[in-house]
Design an enzyme around this catalytic site. Structure first.
Site, PDB file in Angstrom:
ATOM      1  N   HIS A  81      -9.612  -1.809  -4.604  1.00  0.00           N
ATOM      2  CA  HIS A  81      -8.464  -2.137  -3.749  1.00  0.00           C
ATOM      3  C   HIS A  81      -7.522  -3.116  -4.439  1.00  0.00           C
ATOM      4  O   HIS A  81      -6.298  -2.992  -4.332  1.00  0.00           O
ATOM      5  CB  HIS A  81      -8.903  -2.692  -2.394  1.00  0.00           C
ATOM      6  CG  HIS A  81      -7.711  -2.929  -1.528  1.00  0.00           C
ATOM      7  ND1 HIS A  81      -7.099  -1.901  -0.830  1.00  0.00           N
ATOM      8  CD2 HIS A  81      -6.930  -4.012  -1.336  1.00  0.00           C
ATOM      9  CE1 HIS A  81      -6.023  -2.370  -0.222  1.00  0.00           C
ATOM     10  NE2 HIS A  81      -5.886  -3.645  -0.516  1.00  0.00           N
TER      11      HIS A  81
ATOM     12  N   HIS B  67       0.827  -1.216   0.000  1.00  0.00           N
ATOM     13  CA  HIS B  67       0.000   0.000   0.000  1.00  0.00           C
ATOM     14  C   HIS B  67       0.857   1.259   0.000  1.00  0.00           C
ATOM     15  O   HIS B  67       0.522   2.237  -0.686  1.00  0.00           O
ATOM     16  CB  HIS B  67      -0.969  -0.009   1.187  1.00  0.00           C
ATOM     17  CG  HIS B  67      -1.894  -1.190   1.182  1.00  0.00           C
ATOM     18  ND1 HIS B  67      -2.569  -1.615   2.286  1.00  0.00           N
ATOM     19  CD2 HIS B  67      -2.226  -2.045   0.181  1.00  0.00           C
ATOM     20  CE1 HIS B  67      -3.299  -2.687   1.974  1.00  0.00           C
ATOM     21  NE2 HIS B  67      -3.096  -2.977   0.702  1.00  0.00           N
TER      22      HIS B  67
ATOM     23  N   HIS C 168      -1.378 -10.887  -4.976  1.00  0.00           N
ATOM     24  CA  HIS C 168       0.034 -10.579  -4.773  1.00  0.00           C
ATOM     25  C   HIS C 168       0.960 -11.620  -5.403  1.00  0.00           C
ATOM     26  O   HIS C 168       1.980 -11.275  -5.999  1.00  0.00           O
ATOM     27  CB  HIS C 168       0.344 -10.464  -3.287  1.00  0.00           C
ATOM     28  CG  HIS C 168      -0.434  -9.384  -2.612  1.00  0.00           C
ATOM     29  ND1 HIS C 168      -0.416  -8.079  -3.039  1.00  0.00           N
ATOM     30  CD2 HIS C 168      -1.262  -9.415  -1.543  1.00  0.00           C
ATOM     31  CE1 HIS C 168      -1.190  -7.358  -2.248  1.00  0.00           C
ATOM     32  NE2 HIS C 168      -1.727  -8.141  -1.348  1.00  0.00           N
TER      33      HIS C 168
ATOM     34  N   ASP D 167      -3.578  -2.712  -5.170  1.00  0.00           N
ATOM     35  CA  ASP D 167      -2.528  -3.711  -4.916  1.00  0.00           C
ATOM     36  C   ASP D 167      -1.690  -3.966  -6.171  1.00  0.00           C
ATOM     37  O   ASP D 167      -0.466  -4.134  -6.079  1.00  0.00           O
ATOM     38  CB  ASP D 167      -3.145  -5.036  -4.454  1.00  0.00           C
ATOM     39  CG  ASP D 167      -3.574  -5.018  -2.991  1.00  0.00           C
ATOM     40  OD1 ASP D 167      -3.114  -4.150  -2.231  1.00  0.00           O
ATOM     41  OD2 ASP D 167      -4.372  -5.906  -2.624  1.00  0.00           O
TER      42      ASP D 167
END
Ligand code: ZN
Length: 321
Positions: free
Chosen positions: A250, A87, A277, A254
């Site tokens: 969001h 973030h 991720h 990421d």
């Protein structure tokens, strides 16, 4: 605080002053101070574990753990870990900051409110300054794809050559039978769109997963103050959502943070389905493993781009300072 950014001159940027705050790590539950500091042009983004006295360059090849966050490790020191870097990386990349030290006195960057907005606030307070050094970008030359699993529900992520200079991202997420459902977003990521569309969207988790995560030693610092919790069709947080499509926003945030670990801005188009991720990091590794898939483009190269003479090399490593 619109308009704080200088006009994009193609120069590397850093912060005008140091600034920091205190918060709790989402997974460790540990309280830590994070301080954003100016750095010399060419430094890149460097994470500093001030409690250990070590520096970890913000580079894709330092990522060693992608369970629910992106964690970096120091070379030859597997115990020297820094978690949840994505973030603050997204905020720095979203504000066009090339050079900075992110100093943390513990193993995890504080989660703050679960979004990038508190980091944007810190950057706004510190101010941003252009250097005299020209910025280079990584130009994607051909499509690179990574997949996780098989079948129609399998996750995948791709990088394509950009149709226009800059970075564009398109992502679809799918959480059937939950308040999340299927959400898609396609966005040209600029300092303006990052700030207004992505920055304040929070991380999220399914209520069913919380017990399992805690048993695995994760989410120890998680609360309704720093994450959206989804229980079937319900959003548990009393304040509800910040945006109807906060979840996909969001996940795009990421993507911006994870791909900023390329070391230079990407001139590319990202496409993904259920990418997180782990896949985002595998995508960068696949890109840099194929030397014909990218080149580092400096402003000088751009002037003579028709010659195609830019030598491909790994993006400049962020040297510890
Ligand atoms: Zn996140």
């Amino acid at each position: 605080m619109d308009g704080f950014l200088p006009v994009d001159t193609g120069r590397r940027r850093t912060l005008k002053a140091s600034i920091g705050c205190v918060g709790v790590g989402l997974h460790s539950g540990r309280r830590a101070t994070v301080t954003l500091r100016p750095a010399a042009a060419g430094t890149g983004i460097v994470f500093r574990r001030t409690d250990l006295g070590i520096d970890i360059p913000a580079r894709f090849d330092r990522v060693g753990d992608t369970r629910l966050c992106t964690a970096l490790f120091a070379e030859d020191m597997p115990e020297a870990r820094l978690g949840t870097v994505e973030h603050v990386m997204a905020a720095l990349a979203g504000c066009g900051i090339d050079d900075a030290i992110v100093a943390v006195d513990g193993p995890e960057v504080p989660i703050l409110d679960g979004s990038a907005a508190p980091f944007i606030f810190l950057i706004d307070c510190a101010g941003v300054v252009n250097s005299q050094v020209a910025r280079s970008v990584i130009e994607v030359l051909k499509t690179v794809r990574v997949e996780d699993g098989t079948g129609p529900g399998a996750a995948w992520a791709e990088l394509h050559p950009a149709s226009l200079p800059g970075f564009e991202a398109e992502l679809t997420i799918d959480f059937p039978n939950t308040a999340i459902g299927r959400q898609s977003m396609n966005l040209r990521v600029t300092p303006d769109t990052f700030r207004h569309i992505l920055a304040d969207s929070r991380t999220f988790t399914l209520a069913d997963d919380i017990t399992r995560l805690r048993a695995a030693g994760l989410a120890q610092g998680g609360s309704l103050e720093n994450a959206v919790v989804v229980d079937g069709p319900l959003v548990v947080n009393p304040g509800g959502l910040r945006h109807a499509d906060e979840f996909v926003r969001h996940k795009l945030l990421d993507v911006v943070g994870d791909l900023a670990l390329a070391g230079n801005p990407l001139n590319a188009r990202f496409r993904g389905f259920r990418s997180g991720h782990a896949l985002n990091n595998r995508l960068l590794r696949a890109l840099f493993a194929d030397r014909s898939a990218w080149r580092l483009l400096s402003p000088d190269d751009a002037l003579r781009t028709s010659s195609g003479s830019s030598a491909a090399r790994l993006p400049a490593a962020a040297a510890p300072v």
